[in-house]
Write a protein that holds these residues in place. Structure first.
Motif, PDB file in Angstrom:
ATOM      1  N   ARG A  26       7.712  -1.842   5.790  1.00  0.00           N
ATOM      2  CA  ARG A  26       7.972  -1.371   7.115  1.00  0.00           C
ATOM      3  C   ARG A  26       7.030  -0.145   7.803  1.00  0.00           C
ATOM      4  N   ARG A  27       6.308   0.486   6.702  1.00  0.00           N
ATOM      5  CA  ARG A  27       5.385   1.482   6.778  1.00  0.00           C
ATOM      6  C   ARG A  27       4.103   1.399   5.689  1.00  0.00           C
ATOM      7  N   ALA A  28       3.385   2.471   5.820  1.00  0.00           N
ATOM      8  CA  ALA A  28       2.168   2.414   5.054  1.00  0.00           C
ATOM      9  C   ALA A  28       1.691   3.581   5.043  1.00  0.00           C
ATOM     10  N   TYR A  29       1.071   4.163   3.833  1.00  0.00           N
ATOM     11  CA  TYR A  29       0.370   5.442   3.669  1.00  0.00           C
ATOM     12  C   TYR A  29      -0.936   4.662   4.026  1.00  0.00           C
ATOM     13  N   ILE A  30      -1.775   5.831   4.889  1.00  0.00           N
ATOM     14  CA  ILE A  30      -3.086   5.167   5.428  1.00  0.00           C
ATOM     15  C   ILE A  30      -4.124   6.463   5.110  1.00  0.00           C
ATOM     16  N   SER A  31      -5.103   6.096   4.685  1.00  0.00           N
ATOM     17  CA  SER A  31      -5.867   7.349   4.126  1.00  0.00           C
ATOM     18  C   SER A  31      -6.678   7.912   5.548  1.00  0.00           C
ATOM     19  N   MET A  32      -6.819   9.058   5.788  1.00  0.00           N
ATOM     20  CA  MET A  32      -7.384   9.493   7.037  1.00  0.00           C
ATOM     21  C   MET A  32      -7.661  10.964   6.972  1.00  0.00           C
ATOM     22  N   SER A  33      -8.582  11.421   7.960  1.00  0.00           N
ATOM     23  CA  SER A  33      -8.986  12.904   7.925  1.00  0.00           C
ATOM     24  C   SER A  33      -7.499  13.519   8.766  1.00  0.00           C
ATOM     25  N   SER A  34      -7.376  14.868   8.077  1.00  0.00           N
ATOM     26  CA  SER A  34      -6.556  15.549   8.839  1.00  0.00           C
ATOM     27  C   SER A  34      -6.636  17.194   8.473  1.00  0.00           C
ATOM     28  N   GLU A  35      -5.670  18.052   9.196  1.00  0.00           N
ATOM     29  CA  GLU A  35      -5.928  19.341   9.087  1.00  0.00           C
ATOM     30  C   GLU A  35      -5.525  19.772   7.673  1.00  0.00           C
ATOM     31  N   HIS A  36      -4.553  18.800   6.948  1.00  0.00           N
ATOM     32  CA  HIS A  36      -3.970  19.202   5.883  1.00  0.00           C
ATOM     33  C   HIS A  36      -4.805  19.000   4.683  1.00  0.00           C
ATOM     34  N   GLU A  37      -4.608  19.658   3.690  1.00  0.00           N
ATOM     35  CA  GLU A  37      -5.417  19.599   2.344  1.00  0.00           C
ATOM     36  C   GLU A  37      -5.351  18.090   1.325  1.00  0.00           C
ATOM     37  N   MET A  38      -3.890  17.741   1.702  1.00  0.00           N
ATOM     38  CA  MET A  38      -3.799  16.328   1.171  1.00  0.00           C
ATOM     39  C   MET A  38      -4.063  15.064   2.431  1.00  0.00           C
ATOM     40  N   MET A  39      -5.110  14.531   2.145  1.00  0.00           N
ATOM     41  CA  MET A  39      -5.329  13.808   3.246  1.00  0.00           C
ATOM     42  C   MET A  39      -4.573  12.570   3.624  1.00  0.00           C
ATOM     43  N   GLY A  40      -4.259  12.039   4.866  1.00  0.00           N
ATOM     44  CA  GLY A  40      -3.734  10.724   4.983  1.00  0.00           C
ATOM     45  C   GLY A  40      -2.186  10.894   5.705  1.00  0.00           C
ATOM     46  N   CYS A  41      -1.686   9.862   6.099  1.00  0.00           N
ATOM     47  CA  CYS A  41      -0.361   9.848   6.774  1.00  0.00           C
ATOM     48  C   CYS A  41       0.410   8.560   6.359  1.00  0.00           C
ATOM     49  N   VAL A  42       1.754   8.895   6.802  1.00  0.00           N
ATOM     50  CA  VAL A  42       2.690   7.549   6.543  1.00  0.00           C
ATOM     51  C   VAL A  42       2.816   7.108   8.150  1.00  0.00           C
ATOM     52  N   ALA A  43       2.550   5.784   8.525  1.00  0.00           N
ATOM     53  CA  ALA A  43       2.620   5.276   9.791  1.00  0.00           C
ATOM     54  C   ALA A  43       3.580   4.058   9.630  1.00  0.00           C
ATOM     55  N   ALA A  44       4.336   3.972  10.674  1.00  0.00           N
ATOM     56  CA  ALA A  44       5.314   2.879  10.993  1.00  0.00           C
ATOM     57  C   ALA A  44       4.543   1.826  11.051  1.00  0.00           C
ATOM     58  N   LEU A  45       5.150   0.546  10.778  1.00  0.00           N
ATOM     59  CA  LEU A  45       4.402  -0.732  10.899  1.00  0.00           C
ATOM     60  C   LEU A  45       5.495  -1.583  11.579  1.00  0.00           C
ATOM     61  N   ASP A  46       6.511  -1.417  11.932  1.00  0.00           N
ATOM     62  CA  ASP A  46       7.308  -2.117  12.628  1.00  0.00           C
ATOM     63  C   ASP A  46       7.916  -1.666  13.899  1.00  0.00           C
ATOM     64  N   GLU A  47       7.133  -0.836  14.543  1.00  0.00           N
ATOM     65  CA  GLU A  47       7.724  -0.306  16.044  1.00  0.00           C
ATOM     66  C   GLU A  47       6.532  -0.417  16.911  1.00  0.00           C
ATOM     67  N   GLY A  48       5.844  -1.386  16.990  1.00  0.00           N
ATOM     68  CA  GLY A  48       4.778  -1.706  17.911  1.00  0.00           C
ATOM     69  C   GLY A  48       3.468  -1.149  17.440  1.00  0.00           C
ATOM     70  N   LYS A  49       2.591  -0.665  18.535  1.00  0.00           N
ATOM     71  CA  LYS A  49       1.372  -0.177  18.086  1.00  0.00           C
ATOM     72  C   LYS A  49       1.161   1.048  18.087  1.00  0.00           C
ATOM     73  N   VAL A  50       0.876   1.625  16.926  1.00  0.00           N
ATOM     74  CA  VAL A  50       0.645   3.457  16.796  1.00  0.00           C
ATOM     75  C   VAL A  50      -0.991   3.639  16.859  1.00  0.00           C
ATOM     76  N   PHE A  51      -1.300   4.600  17.701  1.00  0.00           N
ATOM     77  CA  PHE A  51      -2.523   5.005  17.645  1.00  0.00           C
ATOM     78  C   PHE A  51      -2.264   6.396  17.571  1.00  0.00           C
ATOM     79  N   TYR A  52      -3.123   7.051  16.836  1.00  0.00           N
ATOM     80  CA  TYR A  52      -3.052   8.639  16.505  1.00  0.00           C
ATOM     81  C   TYR A  52      -4.485   9.286  16.194  1.00  0.00           C
ATOM     82  N   ASN A  53      -4.925  10.237  16.772  1.00  0.00           N
ATOM     83  CA  ASN A  53      -6.043  11.041  16.249  1.00  0.00           C
ATOM     84  C   ASN A  53      -5.724  12.640  16.326  1.00  0.00           C
ATOM     85  N   ASP A  54      -6.363  13.110  15.600  1.00  0.00           N
ATOM     86  CA  ASP A  54      -6.216  14.695  15.623  1.00  0.00           C
ATOM     87  C   ASP A  54      -6.386  15.303  16.890  1.00  0.00           C
TER      88      ASP A  54
END
Length: 638
Positions: A272-300
Motif C-alpha cells: 500500500r506504500r513505497a519508499y521512493i528515492s528522491m532529493s530532499s532537504e533532509h540528510e537521508m534522501m527519499g520518502c514513503v508515499a501512499a500507493l492506495d490513495e489516488g495520485k500523489v504528486f510532490y516536489n520540494d
C-alpha cells in the motif's frame, strides 16, 4: 456478474451500445443506476476500460469504489463450479463414468482457487491415457459458463521485456515491457503468466510502459502476492491488482522531480506504500508515499502538489557516517523493504546501509566494492569488498558486522537462496569462470565448473540479466551458459549436473518458479521449460512485424470493428490469426485462422479463469472460421 441490489454508475462512452440502453439493461438485472459517485456506490463501469479515465472514474478511485471495464457485463453469468467431489479421482480410468460424475456435479459450488488446479491435474492425467474426452469438453464448457475467456500474449503495443519478478508463491511471473522506439507516447503491458502452464492469464496496458532500460526492481510483488508495484511512465510508481481488470492503478506517486529514468523504490510488504528515492532537504534522501490513495504528486518547491504528502526520512545521518561518506547525505541506488516492515536494506554501489523506519535512522554503514545482495530472510548481506584479490564478505544485516572471515573471490554477481531455514549464496563468476557456492557464514562449499554466460548481471544497469536461479527448496540451481544452455545442478549434497536445456538466442535471465518450471527470458523471447524434463510448456517470440497483406482481418467487416475489436496474433509459422476483443458473448470461442490449426492455436491461446488460471484450449471447442468475412457473418447470425 450478479448485480441484484447493487448501486452502480456508468462512465464514459461504450462501443457496444448507447448509455441509455446499457442503463436499462443494468436496471433489468436488478441494479440501481445513479449518476454521481459516492461511497454508497458498489461499482463503476468504465466504457474506456480504464485507459482514459473521466471524472467519475477519478472520483471512484479517490473514494476506493471498484472500477470495472464494461466488458464485464458481456460475460455470461451462467453456473459457477462443482466444489469438492472425491469420486472424480476414482474415475480417472473410466472416461464415461468421469463424464457422468461431472454432469451430475454441483457446479454452483466451484471455487477456482480451491478446485481448478486439482481438476486440471486430473484431466491432464486422463488425457495422457485416453486423449481428450467428453469430460474435458464438459468441464471446459462449465468454465466458459462462469466466464473463462480466450487470451493470447501478443499485445498490439509494447517493446521488449524490461523487468520481471516471480510472485512470492512462485506460481506467477509478472513481466513489464517498455515502449517501442517509434511509439514514445504509447503503452507497454504488465503481463502475468502462470508458471505451471506457461500461459499468460492477465495483461494490463500501462501508459508509457513499464521500467527503464537496464533498471532492475521496477516490478515488485507485495508479500501476499495480491498487488504488483511498477515503475512506469518514467518517474511514477503505482500499484495494481495483478489479476484484476482495471488498467488504472489503485494509486501512484510522482515525487522524483522529473528524473529522466525509472524511479528507485521499495514496495512495503502490505503493498500500500513505497519508499521512493528522491532529493530532499533532509540528510537521508527519499520518502514513503501512499500507493492506495489516488495520485500523489510532490516536489520540494511545494508547487502544484496533489494527494497526501509523503513522509520524509527526517533523522540526521550519524556523524561517523558523514565522515566515512565524505558527504552530508545518503541515497540508495538499490533498495528493498524488509519483510517485518521496519527497515530499508540497500546500497549505492559503494556503501551498504540499513535504515530504520519510519524516521530513517541509519543503523549501520559498510564499505563495499559493488552491488550488495540481501538474503531472502533479511538476515545477511553479501558483497565483494575492496582488495586484491576481491574478498567476499557476508554481513549480519542487523548489526553490519562481518560473519565469519572474508574469502578470496573472483569478480561475479551474487545470488541468495534458501535451503530450509538456512540461506546460501551463489556467485556467478565472470568470463565463464563457473559458480561458487557459500553457506550463510561465507564459508566456501564447492565450485561448479560451468562455462557461465557473459551476461552475469553484476552492475546496476544490467537489470535484465539474471544468470542464476535457486529452486525454492534450495536443493537445485540453474545457470545460463555461454553456449546457449541452462544447466540444472543438484546441490543437496555432492553437486552434480542433472540437466542441460537449450535456451532461445538472446536469453538473459532464468527464474525458477513453482512446480519445477524455469522461465527463460530475453528482450523479445520467453520460454517456459520443465527444469528436470526439458519439456517446453510455452514458447513465445515478440516484436514480430505485422504484415497487413497476411492479416486475416478486413477493415470492411463492420461487425468485427463495431461490437468486437479484432485482435490478431502470430502462430509459429509466421501466419496471423485473430480472436475478438473482448472474447465474450457470441465471439467467446471465435477464431479466424486459415484451416484447422488446433495444435498451433493450443500453443498460443488459453482459456483463462478469473485472470488467474489457465486452461488448455484443446480441451474445449473453438469456432474456427477462415476469414474475417466469415467471422462477421457468424456474428450477424448470432
Amino acid at each position: 456478474m450478479d448485480l441484484r441490489g447493487r448501486t452502480v454508475v456508468v462512465a464514459g462512452r461504450f462501443r457496444t451500445e448507447s448509455v441509455a440502453s446499457l442503463k436499462a439493461r443494468l436496471e433489468e438485472a436488478g441494479a440501481s443506476v445513479v449518476d454521481e459517485v459516492s461511497r454508497s456506490v458498489d461499482v463503476v463501469f468504465d466504457g474506456y476500460d480504464g485507459g482514459h479515465p473521466n471524472e467519475r472514474v477519478r472520483a471512484a478511485e479517490r473514494l476506493g469504489v471498484p472500477v470495472l471495464p464494461v466488458t464485464e457485463l458481456l460475460a455470461p453469468a451462467g453456473r459457477a463450479g462443482y466444489g469438492d467431489f472425491p469420486d472424480l479421482e476414482a474415475a480417472r480410468d473410466d472416461p464415461a463414468a468421469l463424464l457422468e460424475l461431472l454432469e451430475e456435479a454441483d457446479w454452483s459450488a466451484f471455487e477456482p482457487e480451491r478446485d481448478l488446479l486439482p481438476l486440471r491435474a486430473l484431466l491432464a492425467g486422463v488425457e495422457e491415457r485416453h486423449g481428450v474426452t467428453g469430460a474435458h469438453l464438459l468441464a471446459t464448457e462449465r468454465l466458459r459458463e462462469r466466464g473463462a475467456r480466450l487470451r493470447h500474449p501478443y499485445t498490439m503495443f509494447g517493446g521488449g521485456f524490461q523487468d520481471y519478478a516471480l510472485s512470492p508463491c512462485g506460481r506467477y511471473l509478472a513481466t513489464g515491457r517498455g515502449l517501442t522506439k517509434d511509439n514514445y507516447d504509447g503503452t507497454g503491458p504488465l503481463q502475468v503468466w502462470e508458471m505451471a502452464t506457461g500461459r499468460v492469464v492477465n495483461s494490463i496496458d500501462i501508459m508509457y510502459g513499464v521500467g527503464w532500460p537496464g533498471r532492475r526492481d521496477t516490478v515488485q510483488w507485495s508479500a501476499d502476492g495480491t498487488r504488483v508495484a511498477l515503475a512506469f511512465c518514467t518517474n511514477n510508481v503505482g500499484v495494481w491488482d495483478p489479476f484484476g481488470a482495471r488498467t488504472s492503478p489503485y494509486g501512484s506517486a510522482d515525487v522524483t522531480d522529473g528524473y529522466d529514468a525509472a524511479a528507485i523504490f521499495a514496495l512495503a510488504p502490505d503493498g500500500r506504500r513505497a519508499y521512493i528515492s528522491m532529493s530532499s532537504e533532509h540528510e537521508m534522501m527519499g520518502c514513503v508515499a501512499a500507493l492506495d490513495e489516488g495520485k500523489v504528486f510532490y516536489n520540494d518547491y511545494r508547487l502544484h502538489n496533489t494527494g497526501p504528502e509523503p513522509a520524509m526520512l527526517t533523522e540526521p545521518l550519524p556523524e561517523e557516517a558523514k565522515e566515512r561518506l565524505k558527504d552530508d547525505s545518503f541515497s540508495f541506488r538499490r533498495v528493498r523493504w524488509s519483510r517485518d516492515g521496519g527497515r530499508l536494506l540497500g546500497d549505492n554501489e559503494t556503501w551498504a546501509a540499513v535504515v530504520d523506519l519510519p524516521g530513517g535512522r541509519m543503523r549501520w554503514l559498510a564499505l563495499t566494492a559493488g552491488p550488495v545482495a540481501w538474503s531472502p530472510d533479511d538476515r545477511y548481506a553479501a558483497a565483494l569488498t575492496p582488495g586484491r584479490p576481491r574478498r567476499l564478505t557476508v554481513f549480519d544485516a542487523d548489526t553490519g558486522r562481518p560473519v565469519g572471515d572474508p574469502a578470496p573471490q573472483a569478480e561475479g554477481s551474487l545470488h541468495w537462496g534458501m535451503r530450509g531455514p538456512e540461506a546460501r549464496l551463489a556467485v556467478v563468476v565472470e568470463n565463464g569462470g563457473g559458480v561458487d557456492v557459500y553457506d550463510a557464514h561465507g564459508r566456501h562449499r564447492y565450485h561448479l565448473p560451468i562455462a557461465t554466460t557473459k551476461r552475469i548481471g553484476r552492475y546496476f544497469y544490467d537489470g535484465r540479466q539474471r544468470p542464476w536461479a535457486w529452486e525454492s527448496a534450495g536443493d537445485f540451481g540453474a545457470c545460463l551458459t555461454a553456449d546457449g544452455r541452462a544447466e540444472v545442478w543438484s546441490l543437496g549434497g555432492e553437486p552434480a549436473r542433472v540437466a542441460s536445456i537449450e535456451v532461445p538466442e538472446g536469453t538473459e535471465a532464468v527464474l525458477w518458479g513453482a512446480d519445477g518450471v524455469l522461465a527463460l527470458i530475453g528482450e523479445q523471447t520467453l520460454r517456459f521449460v520443465g527444469a528436470f524434463t526439458g519439456a517446453v510448456l510455452g514458447d513465445f517470440v515478440f516484436g514480430r512485424y505485422f504484415d497487413s497483406e497476411r492479416s486475416p482481418l478486413d477493415d470492411d467487416c463492420a461487425t468485427l470493428h463495431g461490437m468486437f475489436r479484432s485482435d490478431a496474433f502470430p502462430l509459429a509459422d509466421s501466419s496471423w490469426c485473430a480472436i475478438a476483443d473482448p472474447a465474450v458473448g457470441p465471439a467467446a470461442a471465435l477464431v479466424i485462422a486459415d484451416g484447422d490449426r488446433l495444435d498451433s492455436l493450443d500453443a498460443v491461446l488459453a482459456w483463462t479463469v478469473d485472470r488467474r488460471f489457465s486452461w488448455p484450449v484443446r480441451w474445449g471447442t473453438l469456432d474456427i472460421v477462415a476469414s474475417a468475412e466469415a467471422a462477421s457473418a457468424r456474428l450477424r447470425r448470432t
